[in-house]
Scaffold this motif. Structure first.
Motif, short mmCIF file in Angstrom:
data_model
loop_
_atom_site.label_atom_id
_atom_site.label_comp_id
_atom_site.label_asym_id
_atom_site.label_seq_id
_atom_site.Cartn_x
_atom_site.Cartn_y
_atom_site.Cartn_z
N ARG A 65 -67.98 38.41 -70.50
CA ARG A 65 -68.20 38.50 -69.11
C ARG A 65 -67.61 39.81 -68.37
NH1 ARG A 65 -73.13 36.23 -67.86
NH2 ARG A 65 -72.86 34.15 -68.02
N ASP A 66 -66.39 39.94 -68.58
CA ASP A 66 -65.56 40.84 -67.96
C ASP A 66 -65.23 41.98 -69.03
OD1 ASP A 66 -63.74 42.24 -66.06
OD2 ASP A 66 -62.70 40.55 -65.74
N GLU A 115 -63.70 34.94 -71.80
CA GLU A 115 -63.89 35.81 -70.57
C GLU A 115 -64.22 37.12 -70.64
OE1 GLU A 115 -59.51 36.17 -71.74
OE2 GLU A 115 -60.78 34.43 -71.66
N ARG A 116 -64.11 37.55 -72.12
CA ARG A 116 -64.29 39.13 -72.45
C ARG A 116 -65.66 39.29 -72.79
NH1 ARG A 116 -59.07 39.93 -76.61
NH2 ARG A 116 -57.45 39.53 -75.30
N LEU A 122 -64.90 26.58 -72.45
CA LEU A 122 -66.15 26.78 -72.22
C LEU A 122 -66.90 25.42 -71.69
CD1 LEU A 122 -67.48 29.29 -74.89
CD2 LEU A 122 -66.97 29.74 -72.39
N THR A 134 -61.25 42.80 -69.51
CA THR A 134 -60.19 41.94 -69.88
C THR A 134 -60.16 42.26 -71.47
OG1 THR A 134 -61.94 40.19 -70.31
CG2 THR A 134 -60.67 40.32 -68.45
N MET A 139 -60.36 31.98 -68.55
CA MET A 139 -61.48 31.02 -69.11
C MET A 139 -61.40 30.58 -70.58
SD MET A 139 -65.53 31.77 -69.70
CE MET A 139 -65.77 32.36 -68.37
N SER A 140 -60.28 29.76 -70.75
CA SER A 140 -59.96 29.48 -72.05
C SER A 140 -60.84 28.04 -72.61
CB SER A 140 -58.42 28.78 -72.07
OG SER A 140 -58.26 27.78 -71.26
N ASN A 193 -60.83 33.74 -75.94
CA ASN A 193 -61.07 35.00 -75.25
C ASN A 193 -62.41 34.98 -74.77
OD1 ASN A 193 -58.33 35.98 -75.56
ND2 ASN A 193 -58.86 36.10 -77.72
#
Length: 193
Positions: free
Chosen positions: A166-167, A163-164, A4, A170, A1-2, A161
């Motif tokens: 949500r997950d 995505e970090r 948004l 990562t 997810m680079s 970064n």
């Protein structure tokens, strides 16, 4: 997810709702630790669960938070909606312009306060974090198009970064939540020819 999803804010009420100290704190807690109930957030921020619940519902109305999976009623967890937002302070609508200016002032002051707090405590941090923390300042001669392009490039770096949030898997070992802010504004008023 680079990247948004992006949304241009055009509602003054949304800007006023967003630029509130407790709501920003709730957003930051959700970004730092992931989904949480109003009661869990209340413990973290020192407010009542009812007050946090009210502010979370307002943030939900404007699309900043959403219900997370699991839980119902008072045990309903909330999570952030990862969307970048922008607004313009020089809009034709005077109410929107004023709300945008106020939101920008509020957020900028909050970030400057956080920078001052870092400077006050940085010598107590481990050497790796003291060395990694930075502030940069520069001047440059740019056209409006070049400044806009630079802003776009910096914006891409700031969310690289995302995505970090949500997950958690990562997040590299030893990662910490980092405050990032940048601006590019003309240094002087336009010169008369």
């Amino acid at each position: 997810m680079s990247e948004l999803p992006h949304r241009q804010v055009s509602d003054p009420a949304e800007l006023r709702a967003f630029a509130h100290p407790l709501r920003i704190r709730l957003i930051e807690e959700l970004l730092a630790d992931g989904p949480a109930t109003a009661s869990q957030l209340a413990d973290r921020v020192g407010e009542s669960p009812a007050n946090c619940s009210w502010h979370l519902r307002l943030l939900h109305r404007y699309g900043y938070v959403e219900e997370a999976e699991g839980g119902t009623g008072r045990q309903r967890p909330w999570q952030m909606v990862l969307t970048s937002r922008s607004w313009c302070g020089d809009h034709d609508d005077p109410e929107l312009a004023m709300a945008g200016d106020e939101a920008t002032r509020f957020l900028t002051r909050r970030e400057l306060d956080a920078l001052e707090a870092w400077n006050a405590r940085r010598r107590t941090e481990p050497a790796a974090w003291r060395d990694a923390g930075f502030t940069n300042q520069s001047l440059a001669w740019l056209t409006p198009e070049e400044l806009a392009d630079l802003g776009r490039q910096i914006g891409e770096l700031l969310v690289m970064n995302a995505e970090r949030f949500r997950d958690r898997s990562t997040r590299p070992e030893g990662a910490r939540l980092i405050r990032l802010m940048a601006w590019g504004v003309p240094a002087t008023p336009p010169m008369e020819k």
